[in-house]
Scaffold this active site. Structure first.
Site: not given
Ligand code: KIV
Length: 277
Positions: A48-49, A87, A186
């Site tokens: 969800d980044s 995610d 993280e």
């Molecule tokens: O959303 C994302 O990119 C993540 C990574 C930082 C593990 O959860």
């Protein structure tokens, strides 16, 4: 380039067993998924980044389930070998176990993901158990939880105190007990990640958590040099694609403005690329 059969959950467990590192990167679209898959990346995370690096939000909180399904579908089409994990966005697994199951189901059924990831211990552990008993593989995520950014007071390192590190280990054990197949750690101290990794049977995947995890993940846009700002200090940049894109767009603009493109005949591609350097 790595070709071969599709990576599945038992392959990740076997890698931990053999002491072989698991490699994971984020992907958000078909083309990038194809490239990262060709490179032999084991796990593609539709993180969800997405909200921050692709959609331009300040946090991951505005990301919707529909957006995640849309991007997961694209990544799934591009991944021939890698395991695709999606995610679950903010508030799609916290409201009730029924909603968590329905929403995870969409990422699997409509998005084509093989597994979902959710953040935190406590209530997320219950959601994990519910999904796993319904046949949906779950990856946990502990330490810095971007969906709790306001509660944490920003994107800051976690588990700095012994009591927090102890809680993190307890959460990791609970997730393993609930059936999670791996856990992202993280922004926590390397020694805490080392202790958790040694304690668990399932693999840990670190991001800003030092070298002792069973695997590593980075946001692909950060390590490729595409992200323009907000890149965490632990990221190693392996390319400068952002600067290359700017130079290529400038070269194109220059050619159009000076009537060098298009031409009646075809200019050799090698000459164009040489000119853009
Ligand atoms: O959303 C994302 O990119 C993540 C990574 C930082 C593990 O959860």
């Amino acid at each position: 380039m790595t070709e071969g059969k599709r990576i599945r959950l038992p392959d990740l467990a076997a890698k931990k067993e053999r002491g072989e590192k698991i490699v994971m990167l984020t992907a958000y679209d078909y083309t990038m998924a194809r490239l990262l898959d060709r490179a032999g990346i084991d796990v593609l995370l539709v993180g969800d980044s997405l909200g921050m690096v692709v959609l331009g939000y300040e946090t991951t909180l505005p990301v919707t389930l529909d957006a995640m399904v849309h991007h997961t579908r694209a990544v799934s089409r591009g991944a021939a070998r890698a395991l695709v994990v999606a995610d679950m966005p903010f508030l799609t697994y916290q409201v009730s176990l029924e909603e968590a199951l329905r929403n995870a189901g969409r990422l699997i059924q409509d998005g084509g993901a093989a597994a979902v990831k959710l953040e935190g211990g406590g209530p997320a552990v219950e959601a994990c158990a519910r999904l796993v008993e319904s046949g949906i593989p779950v990856m946990g995520h502990l330490g810095l939880l971007p969906q709790s950014v306001h509660q944490l007071g920003g994107f800051r390192p976690q588990a700095q105190q012994e009591t927090d590190a102890g809680q993190l280990l307890a959460d990791a054990q609970a997730l393993e007990q609930a059936g999670a197949f791996a856990i992202v750690l993280e922004s926590i101290p390397a020694e805490v990640a080392r202790a958790v990794t040694a304690d668990l049977q399932i693999p840990t995947i670190g991001i800003g958590a030092g070298p002792y995890c069973d695997g590593q993940v980075l946001v692909s846009f950060d390590m490729l040099g595409l992200s323009q700002d907000g890149v965490p200090p632990f990221v190693r940049r392996y390319a400068d694609l952002g600067e290359q894109a700017v130079a290529a767009a400038q070269a194109y603009a220059d050619d159009v403005r000076n009537s060098r493109f298009p031409t009646v005949g075809r200019r050799k591609q090698d000459e164009v690329l040489a000119g853009a350097k």
